[in-house]
Design an enzyme around this catalytic site. Structure first.
Site, short mmCIF file in Angstrom:
data_model
loop_
_atom_site.label_atom_id
_atom_site.label_comp_id
_atom_site.label_asym_id
_atom_site.label_seq_id
_atom_site.Cartn_x
_atom_site.Cartn_y
_atom_site.Cartn_z
N ASP A 47 1.72 -47.87 -2.57
CA ASP A 47 0.33 -47.66 -2.12
C ASP A 47 -0.60 -47.29 -3.27
O ASP A 47 -1.70 -47.84 -3.40
CB ASP A 47 0.26 -46.55 -1.05
CG ASP A 47 0.44 -47.11 0.36
OD1 ASP A 47 0.73 -48.32 0.48
OD2 ASP A 47 0.28 -46.34 1.32
N ASP A 310 1.35 -37.74 10.59
CA ASP A 310 2.41 -38.31 9.74
C ASP A 310 3.74 -37.59 9.89
O ASP A 310 4.79 -38.18 9.60
CB ASP A 310 1.98 -38.30 8.27
CG ASP A 310 0.89 -39.32 7.99
OD1 ASP A 310 0.45 -40.01 8.94
OD2 ASP A 310 0.45 -39.43 6.83
N GLU A 338 1.50 -47.69 10.22
CA GLU A 338 2.22 -48.81 9.62
C GLU A 338 2.91 -49.66 10.69
O GLU A 338 3.18 -50.84 10.51
CB GLU A 338 3.24 -48.31 8.59
CG GLU A 338 2.62 -47.89 7.27
CD GLU A 338 1.99 -46.52 7.28
OE1 GLU A 338 1.50 -46.07 8.34
OE2 GLU A 338 1.96 -45.87 6.22
N HIS A 385 7.85 -46.73 6.30
CA HIS A 385 8.53 -45.71 5.50
C HIS A 385 8.87 -44.45 6.28
O HIS A 385 9.93 -43.85 6.12
CB HIS A 385 7.69 -45.37 4.27
CG HIS A 385 6.27 -44.97 4.56
ND1 HIS A 385 5.58 -44.03 3.84
CD2 HIS A 385 5.38 -45.38 5.51
CE1 HIS A 385 4.36 -43.89 4.31
NE2 HIS A 385 4.21 -44.72 5.32
O1 LIG Z 1 -6.75 -39.62 4.57
C1 LIG Z 1 -5.53 -39.72 4.35
O2 LIG Z 1 -5.05 -39.59 3.21
C2 LIG Z 1 -4.64 -39.98 5.49
C3 LIG Z 1 -5.06 -39.77 6.78
C4 LIG Z 1 -4.20 -39.96 7.96
O3 LIG Z 1 -4.62 -41.11 8.65
P1 LIG Z 1 -5.56 -41.07 9.97
O4 LIG Z 1 -6.76 -40.29 9.65
O5 LIG Z 1 -5.83 -42.52 10.18
O6 LIG Z 1 -4.74 -40.44 11.06
C5 LIG Z 1 -2.73 -40.14 7.58
O7 LIG Z 1 -2.02 -40.69 8.66
C6 LIG Z 1 -2.55 -41.02 6.36
O8 LIG Z 1 -1.19 -41.13 6.00
C7 LIG Z 1 -3.26 -40.44 5.17
C1 LIG Z 2 -0.34 -43.70 7.92
C2 LIG Z 2 0.01 -43.66 6.65
O1 LIG Z 2 -0.66 -44.22 5.62
P1 LIG Z 2 -1.93 -45.20 5.58
O2 LIG Z 2 -2.75 -44.93 6.80
O3 LIG Z 2 -2.61 -44.84 4.33
O4 LIG Z 2 -1.39 -46.59 5.55
C3 LIG Z 2 1.23 -42.91 6.25
O5 LIG Z 2 1.48 -42.79 5.04
O6 LIG Z 2 1.96 -42.41 7.12
#
Ligand SMILES: O=C(O)C1=C[C@@H](OP(=O)(O)O)[C@@H](O)[C@H](O)C1
Ligand SMILES: C=C(OP(=O)(O)O)C(=O)O
Length: 428
Positions: A47, A310, A338, A385
């Site tokens: 990522d 998460d 994901e 993941h």
């Molecule tokens: O802003 C961020 O870094 C993230 C916000 C979250 O997403 P959502 O806001 O869509 O729930 C999380 O699930 C993602 O892994 C990372």
């Molecule tokens: C939801 C996730 O990431 P992203 O939304 O950035 O794909 C994650 O890392 O669990």
């Protein structure tokens, strides 16, 4: 495929890679800053590599040759038109954040992703950006990527973010708002999910010199004009990645210290520790880090995980080893990650023999002490993941857990399997 070997006990100290969320925010703030920043302890993963490649395509020089300290040469908010489409895989955070970064530039920007990313919504962000006079469309009209942005800079003024199931829309708007032509204000409609990530965005912005005025509840913001100041920035270890090691201690009755996720932390996912404590785990903070010790008997709990989606799969797996019922509320947004994580966790836990109920926004796990009802299974990971890593934990207790497509951990934790297996060998 990887077969997990059960362990009798655990007694290990582990470190985790840098936070994915902090790395991506710091990359963007540093890229938009005046001058060179150094990011210490960043996450090098699939990522973050997509994010770096995208920033390079937009004219920002990023030196990631030293894995422990990256140098980012900020362009002061000048964003170049890339030669080709920007591909971001299934990186939701970068897709949402870089859409707004592209809006700062002049020219045509195409943002694409993989098949799953093309199902992950972004319409609320598109609508809010239009309020700042940005010309942005979802190419196929689905409200999901791929997107085309015709950049003319950000006008600023007032805009409204319609209700949506991702905090990333809001973080994205906040990150670029200081670069608007006139001061920007933002109103947010409806429930805000994953709120700690918004707090993290504000904290990183403040660390790079921009202080945003936020209403309590985060439904209104006033963002001053300004530019990020280049700086040296230390990134905490990833709390979501640490959750698998905390969970390992919880279900085995062992002891695991994660050395590099501090408490207090900028990462909301550390709240999982409080939930694990409610289930019976002991949490100690020493100079070596945060140590979690699993109890003889884990107890089921009722929790709202709307703020920390998460780590919901991690908690669900632990719950299958806890006596009694665990109810996880407010997790509809797991369905746009994901994969549809709510459904995936339920399906795979059932495959192992667990009794689990799926509702639109809740998961109910009827656990059994030590997971006595569970058996091995080949776990489908849906290229996600977090499914791979959370079910690996179950395999520490249940023989015959096989994780398919285990390479999918590369998204956020490329050397997860090495660190996971080191934890078990160190414990013998
Ligand atoms: O802003 C961020 O870094 C993230 C916000 C979250 O997403 P959502 O806001 O869509 O729930 C999380 O699930 C993602 O892994 C990372
Ligand atoms: C939801 C996730 O990431 P992203 O939304 O950035 O794909 C994650 O890392 O669990």
């Amino acid at each position: 495929m990887i077969t997990i070997t059960p362990v009798h006990t655990l007694n290990a100290v582990v470190t985790v890679p840098g936070s994915k969320s902090l790395t991506q925010r710091a990359l963007i703030a540093a890229a938009l800053a005046d001058g060179s920043s150094r990011l210490h302890g960043p996450l090098a993963s699939e990522d973050t590599s997509f994010t770096i490649q995208a920033l390079r395509a937009m004219g920002v020089s990023c030196d990631d040759s030293d894995p422990v300290c990256w140098q980012i040469h900020g362009n002061g908010g000048r964003i170049n038109e890339p030669d080709s489409a920007i591909f971001l895989g299934n990186n939701g955070t970068a897709t949402r954040f870089l859409t707004s970064v592209a809006a700062l530039g002049h020219g045509c920007f195409h943002i694409t992703g993989n098949e799953r990313m093309a199902q992950r919504p972004i319409l609320p962000l598109i609508e809010a950006l239009r309020g700042w006079q940005v010309d942005v469309v979802s190419d196929n009209g689905t409200g999901c990527p791929p997107l085309t942005i015709i950049g003319r800079g950000l006008a600023g003024g007032h805009t409204v973010l319609p209700e949506g199931e991702s905090s990333q829309y809001l973080s994205s708007l906040l990150l670029v708002a200081p670069y608007a032509a006139i001061p920007a204000t933002l109103e947010v409609r409806g429930e805000i999910f994953s709120k700690p990530y918004v707090a993290m965005t504000l904290a990183v912005m403040a660390d790079f010199g921009i202080r945003v005025e936020a209403a309590p509840g985060f439904n209104a913001f006033r963002i001053p004009q300004g530019r990020y100041q280049a700086r040296t920035y230390a990134i905490e270890g990833d709390a979501s990645g640490a959750s698998y090691f905390w969970a390992a201690a919880a279900i085995t009755g062992g002891r695991v210290t994660v050395a590099n996720v501090p408490i207090p932390s900028m990462q909301g996912d550390t709240k999982l520790l409080a939930y694990l404590a409610r289930m019976g785990c002991w949490i100690d903070q020493t100079d070596a880090g945060i140590t979690i010790t699993g109890p003889e008997v884990l107890e089921g709990i009722e929790v709202d995980m709307g703020d920390i989606p998460d780590v919901a799969p991690t908690l669900a797996v632990v719950a299958a080893f806890a006596q009694g019922t665990t109810i996880i509320h407010n997790i509809a947004h797991l369905r746009i990650k994901e994969c549809d994580r709510l459904s995936a966790v339920v399906t795979e836990l059932r495959k192992m023999g667990a009794e689990v109920e799926e509702e639109p926004a809740r998961m109910i796990i009827h656990g059994r002490q030590r997971g006595d009802n569970l058996h091995g299974a080949t776990i489908e990971t849906y290229d996600d993941h977090r499914i791979a890593m959370s079910f690996a934990v179950a395999g520490l207790r249940v023989p015959g857990v096989i994780i398919s497509n285990e390479q999918c951990v590369a998204k956020s934790f490329p050397d997860f399997w090495e660190r996971f297996s080191r934890m078990t060998t160190e414990s013998q």
